[in-house]
Design a protein around this motif. Sequence first.
Motif, PDB file in Angstrom:
ATOM      1  N   ASN A 570       0.843  -1.204   0.000  1.00  0.00           N
ATOM      2  CA  ASN A 570       0.000   0.000   0.000  1.00  0.00           C
ATOM      3  C   ASN A 570       0.871   1.245   0.000  1.00  0.00           C
ATOM      4  N   ILE A 571       0.720   2.079  -1.024  1.00  0.00           N
ATOM      5  CA  ILE A 571       1.569   3.266  -1.192  1.00  0.00           C
ATOM      6  C   ILE A 571       0.678   4.504  -1.287  1.00  0.00           C
ATOM      7  N   TYR A 572       0.968   5.475  -0.440  1.00  0.00           N
ATOM      8  CA  TYR A 572       0.243   6.750  -0.471  1.00  0.00           C
ATOM      9  C   TYR A 572       1.271   7.863  -0.645  1.00  0.00           C
ATOM     10  N   LEU A 573       1.248   8.517  -1.787  1.00  0.00           N
ATOM     11  CA  LEU A 573       2.204   9.582  -2.106  1.00  0.00           C
ATOM     12  C   LEU A 573       1.452  10.908  -2.165  1.00  0.00           C
ATOM     13  N   ILE A 574       1.775  11.780  -1.228  1.00  0.00           N
ATOM     14  CA  ILE A 574       1.016  13.031  -1.077  1.00  0.00           C
ATOM     15  C   ILE A 574       1.910  14.205  -1.458  1.00  0.00           C
ATOM     16  N   TYR A 575       1.378  15.094  -2.282  1.00  0.00           N
ATOM     17  CA  TYR A 575       2.161  16.269  -2.678  1.00  0.00           C
ATOM     18  C   TYR A 575       1.332  17.541  -2.483  1.00  0.00           C
ATOM     19  N   ASN A 576       2.045  18.638  -2.371  1.00  0.00           N
ATOM     20  CA  ASN A 576       1.423  19.947  -2.152  1.00  0.00           C
ATOM     21  C   ASN A 576       1.056  20.553  -3.516  1.00  0.00           C
ATOM     22  N   THR A 577      -0.197  20.898  -3.704  1.00  0.00           N
ATOM     23  CA  THR A 577      -0.641  21.457  -4.992  1.00  0.00           C
ATOM     24  C   THR A 577      -0.491  22.968  -5.061  1.00  0.00           C
ATOM     25  N   GLU A 578      -0.220  23.603  -3.909  1.00  0.00           N
ATOM     26  CA  GLU A 578      -0.199  25.072  -3.868  1.00  0.00           C
ATOM     27  C   GLU A 578       1.176  25.633  -4.188  1.00  0.00           C
ATOM     28  N   SER A 579       1.192  26.695  -4.942  1.00  0.00           N
ATOM     29  CA  SER A 579       2.437  27.373  -5.274  1.00  0.00           C
ATOM     30  C   SER A 579       2.656  28.501  -4.274  1.00  0.00           C
ATOM     31  N   ASP A 580       3.513  28.239  -3.288  1.00  0.00           N
ATOM     32  CA  ASP A 580       3.787  29.276  -2.278  1.00  0.00           C
ATOM     33  C   ASP A 580       5.191  29.079  -1.739  1.00  0.00           C
ATOM     34  N   GLY A 581       5.522  29.804  -0.685  1.00  0.00           N
ATOM     35  CA  GLY A 581       6.869  29.754  -0.118  1.00  0.00           C
ATOM     36  C   GLY A 581       7.206  28.448   0.558  1.00  0.00           C
ATOM     37  N   TYR A 582       6.233  27.587   0.775  1.00  0.00           N
ATOM     38  CA  TYR A 582       6.475  26.336   1.493  1.00  0.00           C
ATOM     39  C   TYR A 582       6.469  25.122   0.563  1.00  0.00           C
ATOM     40  N   GLY A 583       6.592  25.332  -0.702  1.00  0.00           N
ATOM     41  CA  GLY A 583       6.588  24.228  -1.675  1.00  0.00           C
ATOM     42  C   GLY A 583       6.281  24.792  -3.044  1.00  0.00           C
ATOM     43  N   SER A 584       6.881  24.179  -4.069  1.00  0.00           N
ATOM     44  CA  SER A 584       6.739  24.753  -5.402  1.00  0.00           C
ATOM     45  C   SER A 584       5.334  24.599  -5.965  1.00  0.00           C
ATOM     46  N   GLY A 585       4.589  23.608  -5.439  1.00  0.00           N
ATOM     47  CA  GLY A 585       3.272  23.344  -5.999  1.00  0.00           C
ATOM     48  C   GLY A 585       3.342  22.432  -7.212  1.00  0.00           C
ATOM     49  N   GLU A 586       4.587  22.088  -7.642  1.00  0.00           N
ATOM     50  CA  GLU A 586       4.756  21.171  -8.771  1.00  0.00           C
ATOM     51  C   GLU A 586       5.071  19.789  -8.221  1.00  0.00           C
ATOM     52  N   LYS A 587       4.274  18.810  -8.608  1.00  0.00           N
ATOM     53  CA  LYS A 587       4.537  17.472  -8.080  1.00  0.00           C
ATOM     54  C   LYS A 587       5.847  16.941  -8.638  1.00  0.00           C
ATOM     55  N   SER A 588       6.466  16.057  -7.866  1.00  0.00           N
ATOM     56  CA  SER A 588       7.776  15.526  -8.224  1.00  0.00           C
ATOM     57  C   SER A 588       7.724  14.751  -9.543  1.00  0.00           C
ATOM     58  N   ARG A 589       8.827  14.821 -10.294  1.00  0.00           N
ATOM     59  CA  ARG A 589       8.916  14.044 -11.538  1.00  0.00           C
ATOM     60  C   ARG A 589       8.924  12.543 -11.248  1.00  0.00           C
ATOM     61  N   PHE A 590       9.268  12.179 -10.008  1.00  0.00           N
ATOM     62  CA  PHE A 590       9.198  10.764  -9.624  1.00  0.00           C
ATOM     63  C   PHE A 590       7.760  10.247  -9.744  1.00  0.00           C
ATOM     64  N   LEU A 591       6.795  11.125  -9.428  1.00  0.00           N
ATOM     65  CA  LEU A 591       5.393  10.735  -9.516  1.00  0.00           C
ATOM     66  C   LEU A 591       4.970  10.568 -10.980  1.00  0.00           C
ATOM     67  N   THR A 592       5.448  11.466 -11.826  1.00  0.00           N
ATOM     68  CA  THR A 592       5.122  11.366 -13.258  1.00  0.00           C
ATOM     69  C   THR A 592       5.656  10.065 -13.837  1.00  0.00           C
ATOM     70  N   GLN A 593       6.882   9.720 -13.439  1.00  0.00           N
ATOM     71  CA  GLN A 593       7.493   8.470 -13.889  1.00  0.00           C
ATOM     72  C   GLN A 593       6.680   7.275 -13.391  1.00  0.00           C
ATOM     73  N   LEU A 594       6.204   7.371 -12.158  1.00  0.00           N
ATOM     74  CA  LEU A 594       5.406   6.294 -11.567  1.00  0.00           C
ATOM     75  C   LEU A 594       4.077   6.131 -12.322  1.00  0.00           C
ATOM     76  N   GLU A 595       3.493   7.263 -12.704  1.00  0.00           N
ATOM     77  CA  GLU A 595       2.226   7.219 -13.453  1.00  0.00           C
ATOM     78  C   GLU A 595       2.398   6.538 -14.805  1.00  0.00           C
ATOM     79  N   ILE A 596       3.532   6.815 -15.471  1.00  0.00           N
ATOM     80  CA  ILE A 596       3.786   6.216 -16.787  1.00  0.00           C
ATOM     81  C   ILE A 596       3.945   4.700 -16.667  1.00  0.00           C
TER      82      ILE A 596
END
Length: 914
Positions: A570-596
């Motif tokens: 069971n894998i739960y990968l959570i990312y921040n969707t907001e673009s602010d000072g506490y995170g870019s808001g861009e999900k990691s490329r690792f997730l994109t690779q995982l989706e492919i």
Amino acid sequence: MKSFISSVFEDVQSKHQSFDNLIFVLPSQRACVFLKEEILEKTQGTFFLPKIISIENYIQELADINLIDATQLLFEFYTIYQQKIPKENRESFDAFSQWATIALHDFNEIDSYLVNATQFFSNLRDVKKLDEWFQDKKPSQMAINYLQFFEYLAVLYEALYEKLKNNKFGYQGLIYKEATNNLEFYINNNKSNHFIFVGFNALNKAEETIFQELLNNNLASVYWDANESFFEKSNEAGFFLRKYKREWAYYQKNLFLWDNNEISIQKNINLIGAPKNITQIKYVGELLSNIENFSKTALVLADENLLTLTLNSLPNNVKNINITMGYPLKDIPLSNLFDALFKLHLNQHKFNKEAEQLFYYKDVLSVLNNPFLNKLNGSILQKLIAEIKSKNSIFLSADMLKKYISANEVTQISTVFSLFYFSTSIKEVIKRCIDLINALKNHTEGVEKEYLYRFFTIFQQLQTLNATYNHITDLKSLNLFYTQILRTEKLSFQGEPMQGLQLMGMLETRALDFETVIITSVNEGILPGGKNDFSFIPYDVKKYFGLPTYQEKDAIFSYHFQRLLYRVKNIYLIYNTESDGYGSGEKSRFLTQLEINNPNITKTIISPKVQHTIFPILQIDKTPEMMQKLQAVFTKGISPSALATYIYNPVKFYEQRVLEIYEEDEVEETIAVNTMGSVIHEVLEDLYKPFIDGYLSKENIAEMQINKYDLLVKYFEKYYEKGNIETGKNKLIFEVCKNHIKRFLNQELQLLKQKKQLKIIALEKGLSAEINIEGINFPIKLKGIVDRIDELDGVTRIIDYKTGKVEAKDLKITDFSVLGSDYKYTKPLQVMLYSFLFSEENGGNFSRPVEAGIISFKNLNSGFLKMNFSEKRGATESLISQENMDPFLTELKRIISEILNPKIPFIQNQNLPF
């Protein structure tokens, strides 16, 4: 599912009959604990455990050098700096410490990767000279200093290395380098041992050398945690493993030990996008609340700064938890006490108040309000705080504070007062902090005692270091070190490592496997970490000398990420969707690779449920006791301002008049609006008082213009006690008040120049009258203080001064029934009530012409703003008569009847105007 550690141990068990000569080396202390547990599970009978050690401790053994503390290293470095750098070029310890940590980080990498220091620093100097190529221009002093800095780096490196090595202490890179130098001797003395390296990936050059030498001498086995996908050229996660398999001589003839068994696990992969860190962690709490058994569950914080938030958001079903990360000292409440204490004395120096021993009131309140300090004797401290606010002193001394309480109370909080007397000796300051911790320890329990002990060790460490090196010469330096320790040091958690939820950072997951994994902050810039380089070394120089760049670091993160998910169900990968000072808001490329690679992956975007909560309107029913209190209030006398409060908000009227709860006093650093109004009222009363019952002349106004300044100073000192009116905003406010009075007097002068007769009848006149209201069995007393009553050309004027802005339209009213419905009509209510009280005092008739109104100091150009009863647009009807007084009294009695009606509750006004 069989874990990697379990597979390794089974293989070792099959190859070795005895554990006596085996030494297991693992990437982390946590992995060592898991291996011990695996051995206990898989082995029966009585036996001695093999030696199991983390790579960090193993290298220290090999080098025979102990790891130096980061703070002590900085002190040692500054000692070398003072010895090697000419006095005229030396910087203060404050300035030095800003760049020293970066230089030490670079020294660490140079040694870890066995770089030839002489050649390296020579190249670095040349590169910097090329960067600052001047051609025919004369270099600036800044450029010369910049190049000289890189000249000095080589000298400082060599000197620091030799001193630490001779003292048998070192930073990690130095230990690695010395370990490789001792390798031949170590191999000769360990021929009978066999070293088993488990779960490694990215090795520095020193580790590569050690591993290869031990392998080549048949003294070691290395188990790599990898699968087939890591050896595909396109997969950056296998960058290091492919390199070792390809380049190491040992693997040209021997097997590369890796887990090549294909695992067929049905994976449940969930990608969850959540806005903001708080939503990520709250969602984690929801996930955990649905898990029954946490024995094989890991919560991995890619951003370790979220630890505090996570600990405060864990659900109740998480009974046991094992935390590999330490709790940041900067987040511990006790840190605020010493922050406030140092700020108290540093700001005293900043404001140049040391000679007078005065402290800024906000800093004093910050210290006195600290919850830890309030454990000593909170009631006395709160009493002291109330006195500070009432006295309105911007700067305070300890002697002033002692006068606010009794001698006995001063004795009881002597520990607190001792904090205001800091010696110039840093040794004494540190001792004072230790004494404070000792005083607090008898008033705390549980985890707070742990906090105190940790801070006790910090100040003891600073005391020892300063006694040895004497680099902390003033409070600013002490505060700098204290802050740096808070940023870097952590409070370690203790617990049962094999029980409950495993809460860890990404690096702690090395060699470990779980059934359920939750990873937070899977964003670019966090996982992987991005291109931020904490280094003086340019990218090209790093590449040339084989030092790690952001590319290698990305490969490391990629390996940890893919390896962790390899055996998980069971894998739960959570990312921040907001673009602010506490995170870019861009999900990691690792997730994109995982989706492919996983088309059946579950993707979700969550958001917190925004519940529209309808709060019930606050309604307070009137009890018999409340009615008695209201009767007392109206019998004693009710003022226009009290009635205005009721119209503004009935509940506020209830709080002030029934409960007698008023807003707490605050220190006025900047003169408040009500203070400004009080001062202007008092000054005008004093100016006009000598002329009561007389007609004003031009000479009287000229005399007032002369006296106004001294009176302003007098009344500012009265109402703004001990406040500074000589500088800043207060000086501006003082000048505004002076200008208001000057303009007002000039306006009066213009009236006299127009040959008008102006007679002062009364100033600050107290008026009162009793009325009877049908249905109320006691007389109602109305009262008020009129700012000024005068007579202009035979017309009596009832005047109220307002320092705020009032316009003529605010005093125009044709329907008195609206008075009680809206706060904006409270100004007509006030002046009409004054008119009624004046008429009652003068026989209750309007035989002589009377006008009532307001003089607004923010609208002086409009002059005296009169009540206007005319229904016609643009017309004025200003004289007070019985005809307009009767409807006013009708509405006034209705408002009072409503307040005194036991069946009508006090209801919160939902549409407050301000």
